[in-house]
Design an enzyme around this catalytic site. Structure first.
Site, PDB file in Angstrom:
ATOM      1  N   ASP A  15       0.783  -1.247   0.000  1.00 35.68           N
ATOM      2  CA  ASP A  15       0.000   0.000   0.000  1.00 35.68           C
ATOM      3  C   ASP A  15       0.813   1.294   0.000  1.00 35.68           C
ATOM      4  O   ASP A  15       0.499   2.229   0.747  1.00 35.68           O
ATOM      5  CB  ASP A  15      -0.969   0.005   1.192  1.00 35.68           C
ATOM      6  CG  ASP A  15      -1.949  -1.155   1.160  1.00 35.68           C
ATOM      7  OD1 ASP A  15      -1.752  -2.084   0.354  1.00 35.68           O
ATOM      8  OD2 ASP A  15      -2.903  -1.153   1.949  1.00 35.68           O
ATOM      9  N   LYS A  99      -6.975  -4.856  -3.338  1.00 34.86           N
ATOM     10  CA  LYS A  99      -7.696  -5.345  -2.154  1.00 34.86           C
ATOM     11  C   LYS A  99      -8.625  -4.267  -1.614  1.00 34.86           C
ATOM     12  O   LYS A  99      -8.521  -3.101  -2.017  1.00 34.86           O
ATOM     13  CB  LYS A  99      -6.698  -5.773  -1.076  1.00 34.86           C
ATOM     14  CG  LYS A  99      -5.846  -4.637  -0.568  1.00 34.86           C
ATOM     15  CD  LYS A  99      -4.759  -5.171   0.352  1.00 34.86           C
ATOM     16  CE  LYS A  99      -4.007  -4.050   1.012  1.00 34.86           C
ATOM     17  NZ  LYS A  99      -4.848  -3.164   1.839  1.00 34.86           N
ATOM     18  N   CYS A 144      -2.161  -2.761   7.484  1.00 37.69           N
ATOM     19  CA  CYS A 144      -2.038  -3.662   6.344  1.00 37.69           C
ATOM     20  C   CYS A 144      -0.739  -4.464   6.357  1.00 37.69           C
ATOM     21  O   CYS A 144      -0.737  -5.623   5.948  1.00 37.69           O
ATOM     22  CB  CYS A 144      -2.246  -2.898   5.049  1.00 37.69           C
ATOM     23  SG  CYS A 144      -3.979  -2.382   4.897  1.00 37.69           S
TER      24      CYS A 144
HETATM   25  C1  VGL Z   1      -4.647   0.873   5.806  1.00 38.83           C
HETATM   26  C2  VGL Z   1      -6.008   2.039   7.232  1.00 38.83           C
HETATM   27  C3  VGL Z   1      -7.054   1.939   6.339  1.00 38.83           C
HETATM   28  C4  VGL Z   1      -3.279   0.324   5.503  1.00 38.83           C
HETATM   29  C5  VGL Z   1      -5.685   0.758   4.908  1.00 38.83           C
HETATM   30  O1  VGL Z   1      -2.922   0.211   4.312  1.00 38.83           O
HETATM   31  O2  VGL Z   1      -2.541   0.006   6.465  1.00 38.83           O
HETATM   32  N1  VGL Z   1      -4.822   1.506   6.967  1.00 38.83           N
HETATM   33  N2  VGL Z   1      -6.869   1.303   5.184  1.00 38.83           N
END
Ligand code: VGL
Ligand code: ZN
Length: 211
Positions: A15, A99, A144
């Protein structure tokens, strides 16, 4: 430090999207500092015949993942915020995992699907007696990265081995509570993941490829 001998390397960039980097909708403090170590690990992985994977949140506009008691709107599919940071070293030949497309949080990259329609599990699972190293870094340590690393420790290994190596200098935490990042590290270690520094991988101290 124990040097692991492996047959294959997979590196997961979790991410590293605009919305999680400074200026983004859910900016992680110093989130863009993961890029330099990840880029070096991605080159190292390709040079050693391994697979580079980048996951990304691809949320719908409306989901229980967003709201006053959840997260601010971020990484909506098709928006600039959902794109990988432009400085992240990802090539067209690398694997992208989408995802968080449904109505769930989808924190783990193992809940996602590659653009070829495969699961991450099928990419990392050892074949026969194969020894695989999965290197994990990115954003965010306490969501994540943590969920992906813990799921990785649960992948069936058969007669092979899957070593889950989390790169401490290549991740940053949201830290809604100031100790969330540290707690996440303890949880990942308790699940069987190992913490290493990128320099230990790049110098060959932590990992060597079987001849
Ligand atoms: C994430 C909060 C909300 C992450 C994703 O990638 O860690 N954190 N969505
Ligand atoms: Zn999200």
């Amino acid at each position: 430090m124990e040097t692991l001998t492996v047959d294959r390397i997979v590196t997961l960039n979790v991410d590293v999207q605009n919305d999680f980097c400074p200026g983004g909708a859910l900016a992680v403090t110093d989130g863009d500092e993961v890029i330099t170590p990840l880029n070096a690990l991605n080159d190292f992985t390709r040079e050693n015949g391994g697979i580079v994977v980048a996951s990304g949140d691809q949320h719908p506009q409306e989901t229980p993942h967003f709201g006053p008691d959840a997260w601010p709107v971020h990484c909506v599919a098709g928006t600039e915020g959902a794109e990988l940071h432009k400085d992240l070293n990802i090539l067209p030949t690398d694997i992208i995992v989408d995802k968080g497309m449904g109505q769930t949080d989808g924190y783990s990259a193992f809940e996602g699907i590659t653009r070829q329609g495969e699961t991450l599990e099928s990419l990392v699972a050892p074949h026969g007696r194969e020894r695989v190293a999965l290197l994990i870094g990115g954003l965010a340590t306490d969501y994540c990265v943590k969920n992906s690393a813990i799921d990785a420790t649960k992948v069936p290994q058969g007669e092979g081995r899957l070593y889950v190596l989390v790169i401490e200098d290549a991740m940053r935490a949201v830290n809604l509570q100031p100790t969330d990042g540290e707690e996440a590290i303890k949880e990942m270690e308790a699940a069987g993941a190992r913490m290493v520094e990128s320099v230990d991988i790049l110098t060959g101290r932590a990992l060597e490829l079987a001849k």
